[in-house]
Each structure stands twice: as C-alpha cells, then as structure tokens.
Write an enzyme that holds these catalytic residues in place. Structure first.
Site, PDB file in Angstrom:
ATOM      1  CG  ASP A 121      -2.076   0.965   1.088  1.00 40.22           C
ATOM      2  OD1 ASP A 121      -2.392   1.361  -0.059  1.00 40.22           O
ATOM      3  OD2 ASP A 121      -2.665   1.341   2.115  1.00 40.22           O
ATOM      4  NE  ARG A 130      -1.305   6.592   1.279  1.00 41.16           N
ATOM      5  CZ  ARG A 130      -1.256   5.685   2.243  1.00 41.16           C
ATOM      6  NH1 ARG A 130      -0.914   6.041   3.463  1.00 41.16           N
ATOM      7  NH2 ARG A 130      -1.554   4.434   1.984  1.00 41.16           N
ATOM      8  CD1 TRP A 131       7.398   6.652  -2.890  1.00 41.56           C
ATOM      9  CD2 TRP A 131       6.831   6.838  -5.057  1.00 41.56           C
ATOM     10  NE1 TRP A 131       8.559   6.682  -3.627  1.00 41.56           N
ATOM     11  CE2 TRP A 131       8.241   6.794  -4.964  1.00 41.56           C
ATOM     12  CE3 TRP A 131       6.256   6.951  -6.328  1.00 41.56           C
ATOM     13  CZ2 TRP A 131       9.071   6.856  -6.076  1.00 41.56           C
ATOM     14  CZ3 TRP A 131       7.082   7.015  -7.441  1.00 41.56           C
ATOM     15  CH2 TRP A 131       8.474   6.971  -7.307  1.00 41.56           C
ATOM     16  CG  HIS A 158      -0.388   2.079  -9.342  1.00 34.44           C
ATOM     17  ND1 HIS A 158      -0.591   1.657  -8.045  1.00 34.44           N
ATOM     18  CD2 HIS A 158      -1.460   2.873  -9.637  1.00 34.44           C
ATOM     19  CE1 HIS A 158      -1.718   2.181  -7.578  1.00 34.44           C
ATOM     20  NE2 HIS A 158      -2.262   2.927  -8.525  1.00 34.44           N
ATOM     21  CB  SER A 167     -13.073  -8.159  -4.154  1.00 34.81           C
ATOM     22  OG  SER A 167     -12.889  -8.281  -2.768  1.00 34.81           O
ATOM     23  CD  GLU A 168     -13.455  -5.299  -0.808  1.00 38.57           C
ATOM     24  OE1 GLU A 168     -12.250  -5.593  -0.765  1.00 38.57           O
ATOM     25  OE2 GLU A 168     -14.359  -6.151  -0.729  1.00 38.57           O
ATOM     26  NE  ARG A 176      -7.756   1.993  -5.227  1.00 39.17           N
ATOM     27  CZ  ARG A 176      -6.527   2.098  -4.777  1.00 39.17           C
ATOM     28  NH1 ARG A 176      -5.556   2.473  -5.578  1.00 39.17           N
ATOM     29  NH2 ARG A 176      -6.240   1.832  -3.518  1.00 39.17           N
ATOM     30  CG  LEU A 215       9.432 -17.176  -3.949  1.00 38.90           C
ATOM     31  CD1 LEU A 215       9.568 -17.050  -2.433  1.00 38.90           C
ATOM     32  CD2 LEU A 215       9.702 -15.804  -4.573  1.00 38.90           C
ATOM     33  CB  SER A 270      -7.666  -3.699   3.179  1.00 34.95           C
ATOM     34  OG  SER A 270      -7.439  -2.468   3.826  1.00 34.95           O
TER      35      SER A 270
HETATM   36  C1  IPE Z   1      -5.376  -2.701  -0.063  1.00 35.10           C
HETATM   37  O1  IPE Z   1      -5.074  -1.367  -0.278  1.00 35.10           O
HETATM   38  C2  IPE Z   1      -5.411  -3.448  -1.349  1.00 35.10           C
HETATM   39  C3  IPE Z   1      -4.147  -3.577  -2.060  1.00 35.10           C
HETATM   40  C4  IPE Z   1      -2.971  -3.180  -1.666  1.00 35.10           C
HETATM   41  C5  IPE Z   1      -4.248  -4.259  -3.309  1.00 35.10           C
HETATM   42  P1  IPE Z   1      -6.194  -0.249  -0.366  1.00 35.10           P
HETATM   43  O2  IPE Z   1      -5.479   1.041  -0.525  1.00 35.10           O
HETATM   44  O3  IPE Z   1      -7.187  -0.587  -1.407  1.00 35.10           O
HETATM   45  O4  IPE Z   1      -6.884  -0.382   1.066  1.00 35.10           O
HETATM   46  P2  IPE Z   1      -7.800   0.642   1.862  1.00 35.10           P
HETATM   47  O5  IPE Z   1      -8.876   1.114   0.938  1.00 35.10           O
HETATM   48  O6  IPE Z   1      -6.915   1.769   2.304  1.00 35.10           O
HETATM   49  O7  IPE Z   1      -8.309  -0.145   3.034  1.00 35.10           O
HETATM   50  C1  IPE Z   2      -1.677   0.206  -3.358  1.00 36.58           C
HETATM   51  O1  IPE Z   2      -1.414   1.568  -3.396  1.00 36.58           O
HETATM   52  C2  IPE Z   2      -1.878  -0.367  -4.734  1.00 36.58           C
HETATM   53  C3  IPE Z   2      -3.252  -0.801  -5.027  1.00 36.58           C
HETATM   54  C4  IPE Z   2      -4.263  -0.784  -4.214  1.00 36.58           C
HETATM   55  C5  IPE Z   2      -3.486  -1.271  -6.377  1.00 36.58           C
HETATM   56  P1  IPE Z   2      -2.592   2.633  -3.380  1.00 36.58           P
HETATM   57  O2  IPE Z   2      -2.980   2.924  -4.802  1.00 36.58           O
HETATM   58  O3  IPE Z   2      -3.681   2.177  -2.495  1.00 36.58           O
HETATM   59  O4  IPE Z   2      -1.849   3.887  -2.769  1.00 36.58           O
HETATM   60  P2  IPE Z   2      -2.429   4.897  -1.699  1.00 36.58           P
HETATM   61  O5  IPE Z   2      -2.906   4.110  -0.536  1.00 36.58           O
HETATM   62  O6  IPE Z   2      -3.526   5.661  -2.386  1.00 36.58           O
HETATM   63  O7  IPE Z   2      -1.248   5.763  -1.359  1.00 36.58           O
HETATM   64 MG    MG Z   3      -4.102   2.452  -0.527  1.00 35.62          MG
END
Ligand code: IPE
Ligand code: IPE
Ligand code: MG
Length: 270
Positions: A30, A34-35, A47, A76-77, A81, A141, A203
């Site tokens: 995660d 933000r990065w 990404h 799945s959530e 986006r 692995l 999550s």
């Molecule tokens: C969790 O990250 C899912 C993945 C890293 C694939 P999210 O960014 O979707 O989680 P929430 O919404 O902050 O809980």
């Molecule tokens: C995790 O990074 C990657 C996926 C969920 C695909 P995020 O896209 O959730 O990054 P933040 O949490 O918005 O920084």
């Molecule tokens: Mg995130």
C-alpha cells in the site's frame, strides 16, 4: 488439568521453530498513490515503481530462503476506484504477465494467482493460466499474486465447494475439510504479514489464514520498501515468540522443532 496437553490442538496452525526465517510472507503493498502524489507525479508512476519493488522484494525473499511470498495486488473493493486508474492497473498487470513469465521461470519461481480473474478479461485469464502451467514445477519460491481477491470471497467460494463436496453432511465440519478448499490451498498459512503505507487494517486480504500470523505494519510506502526494509521486518519477526495458545514456559526449543517437523494433516501433501 492434564499435565501434558496435546501439542498444538488446531491442526491448521502453521508451526515454526522459534527464531527462524518465515516460510511464508504475505504483503499488502500500500502507498503507491501517496508516493506519487508527494512527488507531484500521477498515481500511475507510483504503481509502476511498485512493480519494480515487487521484483526487488521477490529477489530478496529468494536470497533469504523464504519459500512463499503472497502479494495483494488488487482487492475486490478496488473496483470502486476511478475507471481510469482501474484501466491502468489492468494494463500494468497485463504487461507484467507478458514480460515476467520467462524471467520468473528462469529463476525457479512458481507463479500462482488467486482471486476471480473473470472481470479482467480473456487475455489476462489466458496469460495467468499459461504462467501457472509454465512455472508449476519450480520449487525455489512460490510467488502468489492476489488479484480481484477478497478474504470474504475466498471464504464464500470455499463454503460453496464444501457443501457440494459433502452433500449429505450438515454439521460437524472440520478445519481439515474446509482449509483445502480455500484458494491458497497449496501453501502453509503466512508466518509474517506486512502492510506498508501506515494503515493498520487487513482490508479484506487473507482472513482465515492470518489466525496466528505475526502482523507487521510500517509507515514506509510500498515504492520505498526495499531489501533493507524487508530485512527489518524479518528481524522483527525473528524476535517474536510464537506461542500458538500456549504459555512461554511451555515453549521448549526441542519441542517446537519437533512440532515443525510434523505440521499437521492440512499441510500434508502440499
Ligand atoms: C489494499 O489497499 C489493497 C491492495 C494493496 C491491493 P487499499 O489502498 O485498497 O486499502 P484501503 O482502501 O486503504 O483499506
Ligand atoms: C496500493 O497503493 C496499490 C493498489 C491498491 C493497487 P494505493 O494505490 O492504495 O496507494 P495509496 O494508498 O492511495 O497511497
Ligand atoms: Mg491504498
């Protein structure tokens, strides 16, 4: 009270000798968005950098002797986006599959994908199947990518299989009957769970599997999570005392090593 209670009554609990490197590490990657934002870059840049980190962490796991690495790539959530981001994540997934299969195979990595791939379309489904087949015999692995995965989805699909498999049974189901029907039935339960990006939640990642997993949360964003950051997490893990319901005093090193040699019926045959 019996003087010698049975060792580790729950047969699905993965037992490790204390102070060993984890066999199975599961990561919620995660913080990509933000990065990117902190660098005034589009989310896609985060990404893309995230995919590079997957390569680095995979190599580091091999060097450390970790046998199973499971990465949460798309929940799945995450369909909630913006469409633009979903399209881009789908493209990155497709490109990674196209470009990495040969490399994974040459490096002795077995690739597994868990989750419902249906909504990603035919091309991804086909490539994923081919990648799994091509790398099936590799033993260095096992890299599992969770894509359109949800812990609740996994539990429900397993329940569906359970009732079809045992049509005349209505009660008294056991963990030994249930656990092999989960999507990741080829792996022991994770010893170490890592979540980058500062949030302290699951999550809807692995739910059944984390019953006795050590949970490690770091504020480091996934694109900054390098080999050293993984080492820190492993060191933290090694300092944990895994009691599996028992007291500290019961944990004799010899006893634990013996338990590790016989991890229980659910893992037999993997
Ligand atoms: C969790 O990250 C899912 C993945 C890293 C694939 P999210 O960014 O979707 O989680 P929430 O919404 O902050 O809980
Ligand atoms: C995790 O990074 C990657 C996926 C969920 C695909 P995020 O896209 O959730 O990054 P933040 O949490 O918005 O920084
Ligand atoms: Mg995130």
């Amino acid at each position: 009270m019996t003087a010698n209670p049975p060792a580790f009554p729950s047969s699905t609990v993965q037992i490790l000798p204390a102070r060993a490197v984890p066999r199975h590490v599961a990561i919620i990657m995660d913080g990509n968005g933000r990065w990117a934002k902190s660098r005034y870059l589009p989310r896609v840049a985060g990404h893309k950098r995230g995919v590079e980190i997957v390569r680095e962490v995979t190599r580091a796991c091999i060097d450390l002797g970790i046998e199973f690495l499971t990465l949460f790539a798309f929940s799945s959530e995450n369909w909630r986006r913006p469409q633009e981001e979903i399209t881009m994540l789908r493209q990155l997934f497709l490109m990674a599959l196209e470009q990495e299969i040969g490399k994974l195979d040459r490096n002795g990595i077995r690739l597994k994908i868990i989750g419902d791939l249906e909504p990603f379309g035919e091309r991804i489904k086909e490539l994923a199947q081919r990648a799994e087949e091509q790398t099936a015999q590799n033993t260095r692995l096992t890299l599992t990518i969770a894509a359109n995965y949800g812990g609740r989805w996994d539990l429900l699909q397993a329940v569906g299989k359970l009732v079809r498999k045992y049509p005349s049974q209505t009660e008294g189901f056991t963990e030994e009957q249930f656990a092999p029907l989960l999507a990741m039935n080829y792996a022991p339960e994770p010893d170490l769970f890592i979540r980058t990006g500062g949030e302290q939640r699951i999550s809807n990642f692995l739910l059944w599997h984390v019953a006795y997993t050590e949970l490690y949360f770091t504020p480091k964003l996934w694109p900054d999570f390098d080999r050293n950051a993984l080492d820190e997490a492993i060191e933290w893990f090694i300092a944990r005392e895994r009691r599996f319901g028992r007291t500290s005093e019961q944990l004799e090193p010899g006893e634990l090593a013996q338990a590790a040699a016989d991890p229980g019926p659910v893992r037999r045959g993997y």
